[in-house]
Design a protein around this motif. Sequence first.
Motif, PDB file in Angstrom:
ATOM      1  N   THR A  27       2.233  -5.692   0.165  1.00  0.00           N
ATOM      2  CA  THR A  27       2.706  -7.159  -1.163  1.00  0.00           C
ATOM      3  C   THR A  27       1.416  -7.331  -2.070  1.00  0.00           C
ATOM      4  O   THR A  27       0.380  -7.547  -0.981  1.00  0.00           O
ATOM      5  CB  THR A  27       3.174  -8.080  -0.195  1.00  0.00           C
ATOM      6  OG1 THR A  27       2.703  -8.810   0.524  1.00  0.00           O
ATOM      7  CG2 THR A  27       4.959  -7.535   0.024  1.00  0.00           C
ATOM      8  N   GLU A  28       1.690  -7.422  -3.184  1.00  0.00           N
ATOM      9  CA  GLU A  28       0.345  -7.613  -3.829  1.00  0.00           C
ATOM     10  C   GLU A  28       0.321  -9.147  -4.136  1.00  0.00           C
ATOM     11  O   GLU A  28       0.885 -10.144  -4.402  1.00  0.00           O
ATOM     12  CB  GLU A  28       0.324  -6.776  -5.861  1.00  0.00           C
ATOM     13  CG  GLU A  28      -0.132  -5.907  -5.459  1.00  0.00           C
ATOM     14  CD  GLU A  28       0.602  -4.892  -6.958  1.00  0.00           C
ATOM     15  OE1 GLU A  28      -0.051  -5.473  -7.417  1.00  0.00           O
ATOM     16  OE2 GLU A  28       1.377  -3.995  -7.147  1.00  0.00           O
ATOM     17  N   THR A  29      -0.607  -9.135  -4.018  1.00  0.00           N
ATOM     18  CA  THR A  29      -1.109 -11.140  -4.260  1.00  0.00           C
ATOM     19  C   THR A  29      -1.738 -10.722  -5.508  1.00  0.00           C
ATOM     20  O   THR A  29      -2.423 -10.177  -5.875  1.00  0.00           O
ATOM     21  CB  THR A  29      -1.942 -11.615  -2.842  1.00  0.00           C
ATOM     22  OG1 THR A  29      -0.910 -11.176  -1.939  1.00  0.00           O
ATOM     23  CG2 THR A  29      -2.104 -12.676  -3.302  1.00  0.00           C
ATOM     24  N   LEU A  30      -1.115 -12.284  -6.493  1.00  0.00           N
ATOM     25  CA  LEU A  30      -1.674 -11.977  -7.581  1.00  0.00           C
ATOM     26  C   LEU A  30      -2.720 -13.460  -7.537  1.00  0.00           C
ATOM     27  O   LEU A  30      -2.427 -14.450  -6.860  1.00  0.00           O
ATOM     28  CB  LEU A  30      -0.001 -11.954  -8.652  1.00  0.00           C
ATOM     29  CG  LEU A  30       0.908 -11.172  -8.900  1.00  0.00           C
ATOM     30  CD1 LEU A  30       2.100 -11.156  -9.455  1.00  0.00           C
ATOM     31  CD2 LEU A  30      -0.018  -9.414  -9.453  1.00  0.00           C
TER      32      LEU A  30
END
Length: 95
Positions: A75-78
Amino acid sequence: MSIKRMSLRFNLENEADRSAWEHLKNITDSKNKAVITAINQFYKPHIEITETIKETIRECLQNLSVVQKDLPQPTETLSEEENLLLDSLDDFLGG
């Protein structure tokens, strides 16, 4: 009975010729039979060894089971800036 005759010469200054001559010189059985066997093995397809290799691989793999495990997608953490940009794009596009 039909017999064909052939004569061979070995150049002992040539390494391959000398090696072949040494092999033939040390044969205690029929040199004729040894030469015929060597020629036939040289031109015969290597089916026997190929089949042996295939069978060995089959035996090694027959009880092997492969399980593909689903790995969780990262999961990309923005960053805060990226979130603000996406929010402003949503507002701009009317989302």
